[in-house]
Design an enzyme around this catalytic site. Sequence first.
Site, short mmCIF file in Angstrom:
data_model
loop_
_atom_site.label_atom_id
_atom_site.label_comp_id
_atom_site.label_asym_id
_atom_site.label_seq_id
_atom_site.Cartn_x
_atom_site.Cartn_y
_atom_site.Cartn_z
N ILE A 103 -3.84 -26.03 9.22
CA ILE A 103 -5.06 -26.36 8.62
C ILE A 103 -5.56 -27.61 9.49
CG2 ILE A 103 -6.38 -27.56 6.72
CD1 ILE A 103 -5.87 -24.71 6.24
N ALA A 128 -4.22 -33.80 5.61
CA ALA A 128 -3.72 -32.38 5.53
C ALA A 128 -2.06 -32.47 5.63
CB ALA A 128 -4.34 -31.58 6.50
N LYS A 176 4.45 -27.60 2.09
CA LYS A 176 3.45 -26.61 1.56
C LYS A 176 4.49 -25.48 1.07
CE LYS A 176 2.22 -24.38 5.43
NZ LYS A 176 1.02 -23.69 6.32
N LYS A 220 -2.42 -24.18 -6.20
CA LYS A 220 -1.13 -24.18 -7.03
C LYS A 220 -0.69 -25.60 -7.75
CE LYS A 220 1.19 -21.21 -3.48
NZ LYS A 220 0.34 -20.96 -3.00
N VAL A 235 -4.16 -19.46 2.89
CA VAL A 235 -4.89 -19.21 3.99
C VAL A 235 -4.07 -18.03 4.82
CG1 VAL A 235 -6.34 -21.25 4.20
CG2 VAL A 235 -4.01 -20.98 5.13
N LEU A 236 -4.94 -17.35 5.49
CA LEU A 236 -4.24 -16.03 5.92
C LEU A 236 -3.98 -16.76 7.54
CD1 LEU A 236 -6.73 -13.17 5.28
CD2 LEU A 236 -4.25 -13.42 4.55
N GLY A 237 -2.68 -16.13 7.93
CA GLY A 237 -2.37 -16.41 9.38
C GLY A 237 -1.80 -17.83 9.50
N VAL A 259 2.10 -15.10 4.11
CA VAL A 259 2.69 -13.71 4.26
C VAL A 259 2.11 -12.85 5.31
CG1 VAL A 259 0.49 -12.83 2.84
CG2 VAL A 259 2.85 -11.97 2.26
N THR A 268 7.38 -9.70 -3.44
CA THR A 268 8.17 -10.23 -4.65
C THR A 268 7.64 -9.97 -6.00
OG1 THR A 268 6.68 -11.97 -4.75
CG2 THR A 268 8.27 -12.55 -3.31
#
Length: 623
Positions: free
Chosen positions: A294, A364, A368, A410, A448-450, A455, A472
């Site tokens: 980020i 930032a 995480k 979260k 966020v993807l990537g 994941v 999972t």
Amino acid sequence: MFYSWRSLVLMAVDAILLHLSLFFALLIRFDGQIPGNYINTYWQIAPFSTIIMMVLFFAFGLYRRAWEYASIGELMAVIRGVTLGSILTVLLAYLYSGSTFPLPRSVYLLDFILRIVFIGGSRITWRLIRDNHLGGKKKSADKKVMICGAGDAGVLVAKELKSHYNGSVEIVGFVDDDHCKKNMIIQEISVLGGREDIPHFVKKHQVDEVIIAMPSVDIQVKKEILGICKNAGVKVKILPGVYDLIDGKVKVSQIRDVEVEDLLGREPVQVNMDDITAYLKDQVVLITGGGGSIGSELCRQVAHYQPKTLLIFDSCENNVYEIDMELKKSFPHLKIVPMVKNVQDRKALINTFMKYRPQIVFHAAAHKHVPMMEYNPEDAIKNNVLGTYNVAQAADMFHAKKFVFISTDKAVNPTSIMGATKRLGEMVIQYLDTISETSYVAVRFGNVLGSKGSVIPLFKKQIANGGPVTVTHQEMVRYFMTIPEAVQLVIQAGSMAKGGEIFILDMGEPVRTMDLAYSLIELSGFRPGKDIEIKVTGTRPGEKLYEELLTAEEGVTATAHKRIFVAKRGEIMSELIEEKIIGRIMRGNLPENENETQHMIQEFLPSFRSHTIEAPITANEVS
């Protein structure tokens, strides 16, 4: 300045053509019998007229243009150069001859027309030679391509494929759902039919690849086209989104394989450029965690808004080095200060603020990874709570204008150490907002993807290794965003901040991680469950099946931006925060183990329970 042999040849051809245009103008005017006195005048006028023209051609950049791609723009440059050159030629000839025209007026008009025909024609001829491969042996097509979308983007793709591959790629046709375009010829390519006809034409023309060139269509349309192509057994590639094509250019390198990110189902982010520019331009901007997923994207996007100085603050030397090198290449005039420092180091932060006086702070920096923090709870407190307070307090001490805290979904009703510590971070900055002139805000969003450890990279690595892909839980659902769109909204939220808000980003519809696994396996060219196994491993410590963006008491209100909302402010536990967080930090009395960490968190979140650690963490358990 040295010019290539191509430019020198072109200049020589132009000189000859400019002489011939005036000569042919005389031939036409006098029906092929030019009087002797006009021949002498021709030899007096032609040289300086040619020199004038070629100087203007240099000025209009005619010798810097790639004429094999000549189009209307290049022809207009020729017309402008010839028009101005002809006017100057007539004026100089008129003045030189003593207020009379040394040649008949009609000759100048004919010369003007012939110059456009000769010079423009030479350029167009060069393009025709290239397009029709008359200048060399034509390559045989080794790949057949069909373009889905006969709009502007599709036409750009067709042009690029023609020019880049020199005939080795054959475009068999367009497909487009606009019935008015059916059977039309565009760029010498036929519009064959609509998307429902893809299987027929794939089989008829033995198509190897379909390129989806529809950057602005609804996501559902793209999904349908992908399904049709999958059933037709043809490889699919896609063009970037419409905002990537804003300059009207397409490169072959931009045509890429379809990614999961293309199927998220949201409109492209639109930001208010004026608002963002107003609060970032000519400001000193500090980005903590500036080398992370980020943080580095924050650096890239903030740099576009011309800050006075960009401070990149991160504890990882390699990450700082990489983003520093990237930005110095992309923004050579921007003052960038790379700093390998840790937000837990209060003295280093104070010195940074004292020296550079940042006016805008994006925080930032954080630990995480959910399972990792279950095993290191006291470190989560140090980085996500102590580190946040250190940066936020320094912002207050040195009168920063805005402090933007990057939070997470979260943090809502947290079941993990990571989520709980981020929630404490939110509480700290909301408390500081009540006692400081600095505007403190938090921006809360999901996965966020990537990003590193997320994941999608994990699934890709597992697929590359032949599987299995580990999920999972079959019903686990997550909100997803791409990194660029999340950062765009974070920056926009910063422009809207007045102080104390927790901004919630619209994450779109939640996505099952099982569906993501299926999609990624299929997009990689494999069959889920057959070529690549999917294995359910069970939830990990701290994980929830469903993430939330709001607590029950918060609620939400809309903002001027349709993708950004504000959580209603709850009670700020000022005395508790002063004593149990700030007081502990000042006394250096932070938790040193799991039990102490849980006790500290429960003072603010009574229902929170940490998870018992029984098994060592594995590489596949990074969230």
